[in-house]
Motif scaffolding. Structure first.
Motif, mmCIF file in Angstrom:
data_model
loop_
_atom_site.group_PDB
_atom_site.id
_atom_site.type_symbol
_atom_site.label_atom_id
_atom_site.label_comp_id
_atom_site.label_asym_id
_atom_site.label_seq_id
_atom_site.Cartn_x
_atom_site.Cartn_y
_atom_site.Cartn_z
ATOM 1 N N GLU A 162 -10.362 -5.458 -6.293
ATOM 2 C CA GLU A 162 -11.396 -4.687 -5.618
ATOM 3 C C GLU A 162 -12.780 -5.247 -5.944
ATOM 4 O O GLU A 162 -13.633 -5.355 -5.074
ATOM 5 N N ASP A 163 -12.966 -5.643 -7.215
ATOM 6 C CA ASP A 163 -14.247 -6.236 -7.609
ATOM 7 C C ASP A 163 -14.531 -7.500 -6.809
ATOM 8 O O ASP A 163 -15.671 -7.789 -6.460
ATOM 9 N N LEU A 164 -13.469 -8.249 -6.524
ATOM 10 C CA LEU A 164 -13.636 -9.497 -5.776
ATOM 11 C C LEU A 164 -13.766 -9.258 -4.270
ATOM 12 O O LEU A 164 -13.931 -10.189 -3.491
ATOM 13 N N GLY A 165 -13.654 -7.987 -3.894
ATOM 14 C CA GLY A 165 -13.802 -7.668 -2.477
ATOM 15 C C GLY A 165 -12.590 -8.014 -1.630
ATOM 16 O O GLY A 165 -12.710 -8.199 -0.424
ATOM 17 N N LEU A 166 -11.440 -8.128 -2.255
ATOM 18 C CA LEU A 166 -10.236 -8.481 -1.491
ATOM 19 C C LEU A 166 -9.478 -7.261 -0.997
ATOM 20 O O LEU A 166 -8.792 -7.323 0.019
ATOM 21 N N VAL A 167 -9.602 -6.180 -1.735
ATOM 22 C CA VAL A 167 -8.974 -4.947 -1.284
ATOM 23 C C VAL A 167 -10.002 -3.823 -1.378
ATOM 24 O O VAL A 167 -11.074 -4.002 -1.946
ATOM 25 N N HIS A 168 -9.632 -2.698 -0.835
ATOM 26 C CA HIS A 168 -10.596 -1.606 -0.726
ATOM 27 C C HIS A 168 -9.839 -0.292 -0.675
ATOM 28 O O HIS A 168 -8.750 -0.212 -0.119
ATOM 29 N N SER A 169 -10.431 0.718 -1.293
ATOM 30 C CA SER A 169 -9.777 2.012 -1.343
ATOM 31 C C SER A 169 -10.494 2.997 -0.418
ATOM 32 O O SER A 169 -11.684 3.232 -0.580
ATOM 33 N N PRO A 170 -9.802 3.539 0.564
ATOM 34 C CA PRO A 170 -10.441 4.476 1.497
ATOM 35 C C PRO A 170 -11.044 5.677 0.777
ATOM 36 O O PRO A 170 -12.082 6.148 1.148
ATOM 37 N N HIS A 171 -10.401 6.135 -0.257
ATOM 38 C CA HIS A 171 -10.941 7.195 -1.099
ATOM 39 C C HIS A 171 -10.234 7.152 -2.441
ATOM 40 O O HIS A 171 -9.254 6.428 -2.616
ATOM 41 N N THR A 172 -10.742 7.932 -3.378
ATOM 42 C CA THR A 172 -10.304 7.782 -4.766
ATOM 43 C C THR A 172 -8.795 7.770 -4.968
ATOM 44 O O THR A 172 -8.286 6.995 -5.756
ATOM 45 N N ALA B 188 -6.095 7.004 -2.969
ATOM 46 C CA ALA B 188 -5.461 6.589 -1.718
ATOM 47 C C ALA B 188 -4.782 5.231 -1.719
ATOM 48 O O ALA B 188 -4.384 4.748 -0.695
ATOM 49 N N GLY B 189 -4.632 4.570 -2.791
ATOM 50 C CA GLY B 189 -4.031 3.242 -2.722
ATOM 51 C C GLY B 189 -5.010 2.244 -2.127
ATOM 52 O O GLY B 189 -6.154 2.585 -1.839
ATOM 53 N N ARG B 190 -4.569 1.012 -1.956
ATOM 54 C CA ARG B 190 -5.489 -0.031 -1.491
ATOM 55 C C ARG B 190 -5.111 -0.577 -0.132
ATOM 56 O O ARG B 190 -3.946 -0.592 0.275
ATOM 57 N N VAL B 191 -6.126 -1.086 0.552
ATOM 58 C CA VAL B 191 -5.998 -1.675 1.875
ATOM 59 C C VAL B 191 -6.694 -3.026 1.816
ATOM 60 O O VAL B 191 -7.725 -3.143 1.178
ATOM 61 N N PRO B 192 -6.127 -4.057 2.429
ATOM 62 C CA PRO B 192 -6.812 -5.348 2.370
ATOM 63 C C PRO B 192 -8.113 -5.342 3.167
ATOM 64 O O PRO B 192 -8.203 -4.703 4.208
ATOM 65 N N THR B 193 -9.116 -6.033 2.668
ATOM 66 C CA THR B 193 -10.346 -6.230 3.434
ATOM 67 C C THR B 193 -10.177 -7.498 4.279
ATOM 68 O O THR B 193 -9.153 -8.176 4.184
ATOM 69 N N ALA B 194 -11.206 -7.815 5.055
ATOM 70 C CA ALA B 194 -11.153 -9.041 5.856
ATOM 71 C C ALA B 194 -10.947 -10.247 4.945
ATOM 72 O O ALA B 194 -10.117 -11.124 5.218
ATOM 73 N N SER B 195 -11.672 -10.278 3.823
ATOM 74 C CA SER B 195 -11.511 -11.405 2.899
ATOM 75 C C SER B 195 -10.104 -11.441 2.335
ATOM 76 O O SER B 195 -9.540 -12.515 2.096
ATOM 77 N N GLY B 196 -9.564 -10.252 2.110
ATOM 78 C CA GLY B 196 -8.198 -10.174 1.600
ATOM 79 C C GLY B 196 -7.214 -10.789 2.580
ATOM 80 O O GLY B 196 -6.379 -11.624 2.214
ATOM 81 N N TYR B 197 -7.348 -10.401 3.835
ATOM 82 C CA TYR B 197 -6.507 -10.986 4.875
ATOM 83 C C TYR B 197 -6.709 -12.497 4.939
ATOM 84 O O TYR B 197 -5.766 -13.262 5.080
ATOM 85 N N ARG B 198 -7.971 -12.896 4.842
ATOM 86 C CA ARG B 198 -8.303 -14.322 4.929
ATOM 87 C C ARG B 198 -7.571 -15.122 3.859
ATOM 88 O O ARG B 198 -6.898 -16.104 4.136
ATOM 89 N N LEU B 199 -7.692 -14.653 2.610
ATOM 90 C CA LEU B 199 -7.004 -15.328 1.511
ATOM 91 C C LEU B 199 -5.501 -15.357 1.775
ATOM 92 O O LEU B 199 -4.825 -16.370 1.563
ATOM 93 N N PHE B 200 -5.026 -14.230 2.298
ATOM 94 C CA PHE B 200 -3.601 -14.110 2.593
ATOM 95 C C PHE B 200 -3.147 -15.158 3.602
ATOM 96 O O PHE B 200 -2.210 -15.919 3.341
#
Lengths: 352, 352
Positions: free
Chosen positions: B56-66, B68-80
């Motif tokens: 999350e610190d690296l901006g690869l994933v993101h939490s919709p709310h406290t 809720a688990g994680r969701v990939p960000t655009a950068s996350g998808y990109r790395l993927f």
DNA sequence: GGTTAGCACTCTTCTTGCTTGAGTGCTAAT
DNA sequence: ATTAGCACTCAAGCAAGAAGAGTGCTAACC
């Protein structure tokens, strides 16, 4: 539908009118209290409730649930637009905008496109204009180019500047010079005459067995006919502002929206509807389910045919939710159709 | 982006991979417990939570709310897609379907249309194919027709059977015979040569002041150039199955959907994106905000360029939500591009 | 008889409070 | 470095209640 008008007394009709007007402006089911205040009639809500019950029995209005006021049905809207509507004249701003934009257009496609765009922009709904179909086409120029295997590319220019092209298949193989000859022949005898008339003339000449008619000239005519025939079938339309429809809550349902847009893409259903409109003179309206197409359930279509040289050649209109301001849209569509017709009317063109 | 791969250890990458895969298949934010079970690594949820915090610190994933688990960000998808993806080979059904449909196509427009339709149908997303642009155009035939007021209608046929037409404005007024002469001249010297080369030749001849070059011939060239120039700019595309995008919950927001479809209609933004893709060889991907266009916020675009005669002439692709099955879509788009290229490659045409 | 007031009833909508479940972050122990 | 445990947060679902809008029906009224 007309029997309703007779069955109902003046008062009920007046109430239906105010109800529809109110619902169109608010989008909320209207109840007896509001109706009592809104209508000029001095009636209590209780009386109005009785009337509403009658209207509901006739299928003109409908209640979403027990305590919710009434909403017009398709038949209710129909009665409204047919007998109760007081149309509002088009505001001058829109009128000048329409007039200036349309009369400035030089070519047909431009005018059609602009018309569609104006319909959409000024109504904030979707605008649609069919391409004009003229079966009496004036040929300006024709050209044949041979491709491989009996295929011939026919290019022809009609009505000053519309370029059409079509690949046709022939039984016989033509040489380049034969094609040239055929084209020359057609170009020389066509001087703005309609295709039909020329074809008849050629056939007559052929029967008379006059020297200057030979087989290849008839071939040429046939080729042209072939190309024309197929091309005149291309009834198509220009649709603009479909996206405006996305904001209406009536069409919020995703699958419904999908169906609607798919119908726009398929084109056939829309063309069929528009064709029906073309048969009728003046403004023609389909309200909701009246169209008979599932996809148009919640939509109304207000159209008017447009003419060139007093001949109906196409139709144009507006697509929106059934809850639209008919009293404005109807005159608007009407005027636009007239202005488009005027813009398309053949203008003076200097001789070549 | 690449620095991420180095900053992260094998384990974190592995976890990111499973997270993205899981999210793509489920559409739900994935939590540490699920991730612990899903990944082959024998780790407790707690450990995974630590890793997630890093991601999350690296901006690869993101939490919709406290909670809720994680969701990939655009950068996350990109790395993927850049480093972690294991592409799945295209299933044979789709492959044969593609191959049969495309190789059956005779003309360019047909092939383009079918390609777009197949892309949409087989992915259940939107398919897009740009029209091929060949700047080395072989002229087959050219014709000039004078209209009123210095306007000339230029009709030209390129590459066997593509008909273009354009109205150009000239300073000088040309007579019908001058136009005929110019056309004859051009038709005679063009024998499948590219426009550029002919133009250069003519200019050179003009400098040498040879007798057979006169002003009207240069005019002709200039006219043709004018018409070509403007025409080659018409980069356009065929988009199919846009309506498929309506069912994705990511794009459920009505104004967002409206913006997207308006972008499709405007075309310019999409064209710009596709142009960028054409510069790169092979599969090119824009994920979400990477495109730089507001309307494509929640969308990904997977493209591949296609070639005729080893020259890149166009690009084709799939538009869908960022949450798409990249491992399938990427090879699919890749193969479709190759098959379309093959279908478009000039076939044997018998001499005229 | 048409019109109206009154009343009971229905149904939506909004709010509130409560519970459950999923998931996190932190800390301390291993 | 990893893990177990625990307190905490938040969304989502549910039930109950209150408010509000509107109806249908009946009985009274002019």
């Amino acid at each position: 539908m007309t029997h309703c008008v007779q069955q109902l007394n003046e008062r009920s009709l007046q109430l239906l009118k105010t109800l529809v007007e109110r619902y169109i402006s608010d989008g909320q089911p209207v109840g007896s209290r509001i109706l009592a205040k809104d209508s000029d009639l001095k009636l209590s809500p209780a009386t109005i409730r009785n009337v509403m019950a009658d209207l509901e029995d006739l299928g003109l209005v409908h209640s979403p649930h027990t305590s919710a006021g009434r909403v017009p049905t398709a038949s209710g809207y129909r009665l409204f637009v047919d007998s109760l509507l007081t149309v509002k004249p088009l505001n001058t701003q829109d009128l000048t905008r329409l007039h200036e934009s349309l009369s400035a257009q030089q070519d047909t496609n431009g005018a059609i496109g602009i018309a569609s765009k104006l319909l959409a922009e000024l109504t904030q709904m979707a605008g649609v204009v069919t391409l004009p179909k003229r079966d009496i086409v004036c040929l300006r120029h024709i050209e044949f180019l041979s491709l491989s295997n009996n295929r011939i590319l026919v290019i022809f220019v009609t009505n000053e500047q519309e370029v059409h092209n079509k690949i046709i298949h022939t039984d016989k193989v033509f040489s380049a010079s034969e094609l040239q000859q055929a084209a020359n022949y057609l170009n020389s005898i066509y001087s703005g005459r309609s295709l039909m008339s020329v074809r008849e003339a050629v056939l007559k000449d052929l029967r008379n067995d006059q020297a200057h008619i030979n087989q290849s000239m008839l071939d040429a005519i046939n080729m042209a006919q072939l190309a024309f025939n197929h091309d005149s079938k291309k009834d198509d339309y220009v649709l603009t502002g479909e996206t405006n429809l996305m904001v209406f809550s009536e069409l919020a349902d995703r699958t419904r929206l999908k169906n609607l847009f798919e119908a726009f893409n398929q084109k056939q259903d829309v063309i069929h509807l528009l064709d029906q409109c073309m048969k009728a003179e003046g403004v023609q309206i389909f309200i909701g389910e009246e169209s008979g197409y599932q996809a148009f359930q919640q939509c109304s279509l207000v159209t008017s045919s447009y003419s060139i040289d007093n001949e109906v050649v196409g139709v144009l209109g507006v697509i929106g939710p059934t809850r639209m301001a008919y009293e404005k849209i109807i005159p608007f569509v009407d005027v636009t159709a007239k202005l488009l017709g005027a813009a398309l009317n053949p203008k003076f063109t200097p001789p070549f």
